[in-house]
Motif scaffolding. Structure first.
Motif, PDB file in Angstrom:
ATOM      1  N   LEU A  49       0.559  -1.157  -0.272  1.00 18.63           N
ATOM      2  CA  LEU A  49       0.191   0.114   0.371  1.00 18.63           C
ATOM      3  C   LEU A  49       0.982   1.692  -0.487  1.00 18.63           C
ATOM      4  O   LEU A  49       0.663   2.402  -0.628  1.00 18.63           O
ATOM      5  CB  LEU A  49      -0.844  -0.228   1.463  1.00 18.63           C
ATOM      6  CG  LEU A  49      -2.096  -1.065   0.943  1.00 18.63           C
ATOM      7  CD1 LEU A  49      -2.581  -0.578   1.862  1.00 18.63           C
ATOM      8  CD2 LEU A  49      -3.031  -0.404  -0.024  1.00 18.63           C
ATOM      9  N   ARG A  54      -2.064   1.185   7.845  1.00 17.01           N
ATOM     10  CA  ARG A  54      -2.106   0.640   6.900  1.00 17.01           C
ATOM     11  C   ARG A  54      -1.915  -1.198   7.328  1.00 17.01           C
ATOM     12  O   ARG A  54      -2.959  -1.462   5.993  1.00 17.01           O
ATOM     13  CB  ARG A  54      -0.459   0.403   6.348  1.00 17.01           C
ATOM     14  CG  ARG A  54      -0.564   2.316   4.474  1.00 17.01           C
ATOM     15  CD  ARG A  54       0.572   2.268   4.493  1.00 17.01           C
ATOM     16  NE  ARG A  54       1.840   2.433   5.149  1.00 17.01           N
ATOM     17  CZ  ARG A  54       2.898   1.843   5.679  1.00 17.01           C
ATOM     18  NH1 ARG A  54       2.597   1.305   4.563  1.00 17.01           N
ATOM     19  NH2 ARG A  54       4.043   2.803   6.143  1.00 17.01           N
ATOM     20  N   SER A  74     -12.507   2.415   5.597  1.00 19.77           N
ATOM     21  CA  SER A  74     -11.515   1.010   5.765  1.00 19.77           C
ATOM     22  C   SER A  74     -12.358   0.336   6.119  1.00 19.77           C
ATOM     23  O   SER A  74     -12.835   0.635   7.559  1.00 19.77           O
ATOM     24  CB  SER A  74     -10.170   1.562   6.009  1.00 19.77           C
ATOM     25  OG  SER A  74     -10.594   1.027   6.686  1.00 19.77           O
ATOM     26  N   LYS A  97      -6.287  -1.695   7.388  1.00 17.83           N
ATOM     27  CA  LYS A  97      -6.698  -1.245   5.737  1.00 17.83           C
ATOM     28  C   LYS A  97      -6.301  -3.037   4.788  1.00 17.83           C
ATOM     29  O   LYS A  97      -7.351  -3.454   5.023  1.00 17.83           O
ATOM     30  CB  LYS A  97      -5.723  -0.704   4.743  1.00 17.83           C
ATOM     31  CG  LYS A  97      -6.022   0.915   5.422  1.00 17.83           C
ATOM     32  CD  LYS A  97      -6.420   2.224   4.307  1.00 17.83           C
ATOM     33  CE  LYS A  97      -6.043   3.336   4.750  1.00 17.83           C
ATOM     34  NZ  LYS A  97      -6.012   4.783   3.537  1.00 17.83           N
ATOM     35  N   ASP A 114       0.036   5.152  -0.319  1.00 14.25           N
ATOM     36  CA  ASP A 114      -0.880   5.530   0.634  1.00 14.25           C
ATOM     37  C   ASP A 114       0.260   5.563   1.340  1.00 14.25           C
ATOM     38  O   ASP A 114       1.131   5.747   2.293  1.00 14.25           O
ATOM     39  CB  ASP A 114      -1.172   3.833   1.297  1.00 14.25           C
ATOM     40  CG  ASP A 114      -2.508   4.538   2.452  1.00 14.25           C
ATOM     41  OD1 ASP A 114      -1.902   5.299   3.233  1.00 14.25           O
ATOM     42  OD2 ASP A 114      -3.222   3.180   2.219  1.00 14.25           O
ATOM     43  N   GLU A 115      -0.052   7.555   2.128  1.00  6.71           N
ATOM     44  CA  GLU A 115       0.445   7.576   3.333  1.00  6.71           C
ATOM     45  C   GLU A 115       0.045   7.571   4.330  1.00  6.71           C
ATOM     46  O   GLU A 115       0.776   8.280   5.762  1.00  6.71           O
ATOM     47  CB  GLU A 115       0.726   9.302   2.581  1.00  6.71           C
ATOM     48  CG  GLU A 115       1.212   9.696   1.252  1.00  6.71           C
ATOM     49  CD  GLU A 115       1.371  11.731   1.243  1.00  6.71           C
ATOM     50  OE1 GLU A 115       0.529  11.903   1.872  1.00  6.71           O
ATOM     51  OE2 GLU A 115       1.679  12.108   0.083  1.00  6.71           O
ATOM     52  N   ASP A 116      -0.604   6.575   4.863  1.00 11.18           N
ATOM     53  CA  ASP A 116      -1.079   6.495   5.896  1.00 11.18           C
ATOM     54  C   ASP A 116      -0.096   5.808   6.523  1.00 11.18           C
ATOM     55  O   ASP A 116       1.305   5.213   6.545  1.00 11.18           O
ATOM     56  CB  ASP A 116      -2.582   5.659   6.196  1.00 11.18           C
ATOM     57  CG  ASP A 116      -3.622   7.079   6.346  1.00 11.18           C
ATOM     58  OD1 ASP A 116      -3.562   7.713   6.033  1.00 11.18           O
ATOM     59  OD2 ASP A 116      -4.531   5.721   5.320  1.00 11.18           O
ATOM     60  N   ILE A 149      -6.769   2.827  -1.499  1.00 10.48           N
ATOM     61  CA  ILE A 149      -5.687   4.019  -0.910  1.00 10.48           C
ATOM     62  C   ILE A 149      -6.695   5.840  -0.569  1.00 10.48           C
ATOM     63  O   ILE A 149      -7.457   6.132  -1.591  1.00 10.48           O
ATOM     64  CB  ILE A 149      -4.598   4.453  -1.845  1.00 10.48           C
ATOM     65  CG1 ILE A 149      -3.792   2.962  -1.642  1.00 10.48           C
ATOM     66  CG2 ILE A 149      -3.765   5.818  -1.849  1.00 10.48           C
ATOM     67  CD1 ILE A 149      -3.263   3.052  -2.384  1.00 10.48           C
ATOM     68  N   GLY A 150      -6.865   6.369   0.182  1.00 13.25           N
ATOM     69  CA  GLY A 150      -7.223   7.784   0.385  1.00 13.25           C
ATOM     70  C   GLY A 150      -8.997   7.159   0.563  1.00 13.25           C
ATOM     71  O   GLY A 150      -9.468   8.323   0.454  1.00 13.25           O
TER      72      GLY A 150
END
Length: 480
Positions: free
Chosen positions: A236, A248, A277, A251, A241-243, A272-273
């Motif tokens: 991811l 992540r 989720s 997710k 994905d910057e979480d 992603i975004g």
């Protein structure tokens, strides 16, 4: 502001220097130990006043509360402690303002300390040891034999005031190895009895829309599963994905849940975004419900397979909101919330995202103030739902068991019509949710209650004590 110093003398708080303030804290610490010690003393004496008998039965850990058959070795305490009368814990817990289970634990710890851990108890008596630490030893050694508990007592009593939890656990483990080698040998087989996967939800005022999934199982299997979700979390991140890593990983559970039966990978980019989720999502595996307001949105397992190889999750939301608000039919609608049972207030945008890709079945509205009655003992499903939504939880003092898991109790005992009972005894005003234990406690005649016109419940218990159970909690009333 006056405060009591370490010597019990009143002093002005703002006149104390740093050393004086620390002395006050030390005095408060000792006084606190004394209060907690006295609770254990009272609990032990309560057991003396309420011994198990053939008539009273035996207090047991069974959450249903059915008193056990009197035997010589049965007790809330560990091996070698005296048995206690059935339903002895309820008045004690009510007086302390705690749950029945907490009262049973207090009784068990008091019995174990006095009868199985006498050296530790002596140090509690003279305030040399924190009572909460002694209770931790009692809890951990509770399943062991009396001889094993004696070893724990001898090993920990001299050092308990300064030892850590790790030291307590090592002492108990050593006693198990010495006195119960069969438990060590059978550890793997016994552990399987504890394997489970559970879904939990926070208090309604925290982390709405988020749940906890807990798994206990084979170490190799869970390690492989953890490695897999960590791998997906890394993929991811590579996809943009910057979480944070933890988010992540959560997710990644959604990715695995959406994989097709042929093992095809879910579309990582779709998560992603995307809010919310699946890992943050809806209640799974609960029973469908009727909701207060415009109706209940029940999301069936018919999610369109918009993502290649994905299977839609089965979600049931106990939703209390206007249907028009949920569907966004009010032009210019401001950001608003709906009440989702077990999750609390949730922003309607998130609720719409949960059910937006699913077929929804709307159940008609329930009027929680509806006055109606039936002649039979069992309440119709709509009446049961009305009472569950009205009260929310077991209405015994300080009990918060969910109403959906409770029995429906007839406040005034039901008398069959062929035995002279009047018609219409089963009606919302004469029904209330009680968990199985407190239902049996009430039926035993030890407690009685009534529903007041404002919807609160007034309870009368043993020893002339009364309590008022309201939606916001329990209030102790003046003794009768």
């Amino acid at each position: 502001m006056l405060i009591t110093d370490a010597w019990g003398e009143p002093v002005e708080l703002d006149e104390l220097d740093a050393a004086g303030l620390l002395s006050v804290l030390e005095g408060d610490r000792l006084r606190g130990r004394g209060v907690e010690r006295d609770k254990l003393r009272v609990a032990a004496q309560w057991c003396v006043l309420h011994p198990a008998t053939a008539d009273a039965g035996v207090a047991c850990w069974d959450p249903s509360g059915l008193p056990g058959v009197l035997t010589e070795d049965e007790s809330l305490g560990g091996e070698g402690t005296p048995a206690v009368a059935g339903f002895a814990a309820e008045p004690l817990g009510a007086a302390l303002g705690v749950s029945t289970h907490a009262a049973k634990k207090l009784i068990a710890d008091a019995l174990d300390l006095q009868h199985r851990l006498p050296q530790i108890w002596k140090r509690v008596e003279v305030l040399a040891v924190e009572p909460w630490k002694a209770r931790k030893v009692a809890e951990l050694s509770h399943p062991l034999s009396r001889a094993a508990a004696a070893d724990v007592d001898a090993a920990l009593a001299p050092v308990l005031a300064s030892c850590s939890f790790a030291a307590i656990e090592r002492a108990v483990a050593h006693a198990v190895a010495t006195h119960h080698p069969e438990l060590v040998a059978a550890g793997t087989a016994l552990a399987k009895d504890t394997w489970d996967v559970t879904l939990g939800h926070p208090r309604p005022d925290r982390f709405t829309g988020t749940s906890w999934l807990t798994a206990t199982g084979d170490s190799l299997d869970l390690t492989a599963f953890y490695d897999r979700i960590t791998q997906i979390a890394a993929e991811l991140a590579e996809a943009g994905d910057e979480d944070p890593l933890g988010a992540r990983r959560a997710k990644a559970l959604g990715v695995l849940a959406r994989q097709g039966v042929d093992g095809a990978e879910a579309d990582l980019l779709s998560l992603i975004g995307t809010e919310p989720s699946v890992a943050e999502g809806a209640l799974i595996g609960t029973e469908p419900s009727v909701a207060e307001g415009a109706g209940t949105a029940e999301a069936a397992d018919t999610t369109p397979r918009r993502r290649r190889g994905l299977r839609g999750p089965r979600t049931h939301l106990y939703l209390h909101a206007s249907l028009c608000d949920v569907l966004g039919l009010h032009p210019g609608q401001q950001l608003s919330c709906g009440d989702v049972e077990r999750l609390g207030d949730v922003v309607l945008d998130r609720i719409r995202a949960w059910v937006g890709d699913s077929e929804s079945t709307i159940t008609p509205v329930l009027d929680l103030d509806r006055e109606w009655a039936v002649d039979g003992h069992d309440a119709p499903e709509a009446m049961r739902e009305q009472v569950i939504l009205r009260d929310g939880h077991c209405v015994f003092p300080w009990c918060q068991a969910e109403a959906r898991a409770c029995d429906l109790d007839h406040i005034r005992s039901y008398v069959p019509m062929d035995e002279g009972g009047p018609p219409g005894q089963t009606n919302p005003d004469n029904l209330a949710p009680l968990c199985r234990r407190h239902h049996r406690c009430k039926t035993s005649g030890r407690w009685r209650y009534r529903r007041l016109p404002d919807g609160t419940f007034e309870w009368s218990g043993p020893h002339r004590r009364s309590y008022l159970v309201a939606p916001f909690g329990t209030i102790e009333l003046h003794p009768n």
